[in-house]
Design a protein around this motif. Sequence first.
Motif, mmCIF file in Angstrom:
data_model
loop_
_atom_site.group_PDB
_atom_site.id
_atom_site.type_symbol
_atom_site.label_atom_id
_atom_site.label_comp_id
_atom_site.label_asym_id
_atom_site.label_seq_id
_atom_site.Cartn_x
_atom_site.Cartn_y
_atom_site.Cartn_z
ATOM 1 N N VAL B 58 68.880 62.515 37.338
ATOM 2 C CA VAL B 58 67.560 62.376 37.093
ATOM 3 C C VAL B 58 67.133 63.294 38.158
ATOM 4 O O VAL B 58 67.255 62.919 39.477
ATOM 5 N N PRO B 59 66.134 64.255 38.013
ATOM 6 C CA PRO B 59 65.797 65.247 39.036
ATOM 7 C C PRO B 59 64.836 64.362 39.908
ATOM 8 O O PRO B 59 64.080 63.636 39.637
ATOM 9 N N ALA B 61 62.528 64.998 41.637
ATOM 10 C CA ALA B 61 60.810 65.199 41.841
ATOM 11 C C ALA B 61 60.188 64.853 40.689
ATOM 12 O O ALA B 61 59.212 64.575 40.405
ATOM 13 N N LEU B 62 60.966 64.258 39.629
ATOM 14 C CA LEU B 62 60.416 63.921 38.277
ATOM 15 C C LEU B 62 59.506 62.492 38.524
ATOM 16 O O LEU B 62 58.334 62.809 37.978
ATOM 17 N N VAL B 63 59.794 61.407 39.079
ATOM 18 C CA VAL B 63 59.001 60.551 39.235
ATOM 19 C C VAL B 63 57.684 60.817 39.948
ATOM 20 O O VAL B 63 56.746 60.461 39.648
ATOM 21 N N ASP B 65 56.406 63.733 40.032
ATOM 22 C CA ASP B 65 55.361 64.574 39.079
ATOM 23 C C ASP B 65 54.815 63.669 38.062
ATOM 24 O O ASP B 65 53.587 63.919 37.605
ATOM 25 N N VAL B 66 55.632 62.505 37.664
ATOM 26 C CA VAL B 66 54.929 61.870 36.556
ATOM 27 C C VAL B 66 53.649 61.047 37.230
ATOM 28 O O VAL B 66 52.508 60.844 36.496
ATOM 29 N N LEU B 67 53.931 60.555 38.514
ATOM 30 C CA LEU B 67 52.738 59.816 39.011
ATOM 31 C C LEU B 67 51.641 60.885 39.450
ATOM 32 O O LEU B 67 50.463 60.233 39.063
ATOM 33 N N ALA B 69 50.904 63.443 37.556
ATOM 34 C CA ALA B 69 50.246 63.805 36.258
ATOM 35 C C ALA B 69 49.495 62.835 35.757
ATOM 36 O O ALA B 69 48.286 63.022 35.189
ATOM 37 N N ALA B 70 49.837 61.727 36.003
ATOM 38 C CA ALA B 70 49.127 60.327 35.401
ATOM 39 C C ALA B 70 47.773 60.085 36.098
ATOM 40 O O ALA B 70 46.822 59.361 35.690
#
Lengths: 186, 159
Positions: B58-59, B61-63, B65-67, B69-70
């Motif tokens: 899993v990349p 940075a994804l977590v 970025d999700v936080l 964006a949310a």
Amino acid sequence: MRLHEAQPQDESTHIALAADGDGTAREWLVRRWTPPVYRFSLRMLSNEQDAYDAAQDTMVKVLNNLHRYDRNRAFSTWVFGIARNTCIDEHRKRRRRGDMPSTEVVDTGPTPLQEVARHLRAERVHEALAELPPMYREVLIMYHFEHLKYAEIAEALELPMGTVMNRIFRARQKLRDLYGTNDLPA
Amino acid sequence: MTPHPDTALLQAFVDGTLGEHTAVHVALHLDDCPLCANQVLQLDPLSQAFASVDDPVVPAALVGDVLAAAATPLAPVPWIELVVGTVLLAAAAASTMAAGGLVGWWSRARTLIEVLTSVTADVLAQPSVSVSLATSAVVLGAATLMLVRATGTSAQEAV
């Protein structure tokens, strides 16, 4: 054991707090659910950037719609239902853009030489999965990779159990045809 | 939990040769019985193939970025949108009032004012330029239609 199978009481507490806007609980849900959602999206879409976008969209939808989650359902089925619909949307966007379905092999990270044989098998599994129609791919991914129960898959897809079983059997048959019985790992 | 299916039944389940009713029955048992589920895994080469595949990385940075964006609130309606929307609505209301003044203006105008008031609130609550302008266009269209009808009626009555 998958992360989303553990500590259901903890999870329901965090869901309730996150729905009320608690930042710590929201972050807890994101850290817990983003990896399985990304894995699912990557296996559905076979493209890392599309999977990244789909996973991000899915998790934002999850956080913004927690008040709509029916607590009588398993949280996993709700999350994977959203992920599945997001992947379908992403798939449609790709078709509109004229992108061909990608058969790009998923990068599973650095591959030591002693694992080359294992990696090659994994490549073949992913290639064969990418060849399946989405309706067959999604049930296999949910069952074999995300370890949802049959009943949970039916709930996530909002389909009768019999339909899910038929799809799984047909998907297995197609995969056997694509993968080649002689090449199956011992 | 239902009784454990025998090996022949589990093999038929793996091979996909069971009828739908029996297959569902076995599946529901497997959902609650790790012992039989494990036996199916041993009988099914495809399951073994899946089990041999590593999870993708899993990349990192994804977590984050999700936080991020949310946490980003919906963009407020730009001021230019408010101005354009308000002008359009005012023009629609004024033209309708003028038309209504010719014949039975008050009853028509009162109904339209109620509609416009309600839709104006919706317009101002829209999160995007396109939705806001589209709503404004619909309102203007409705107002124009009312104007045409009112004018037509007044012309008939004048005759």
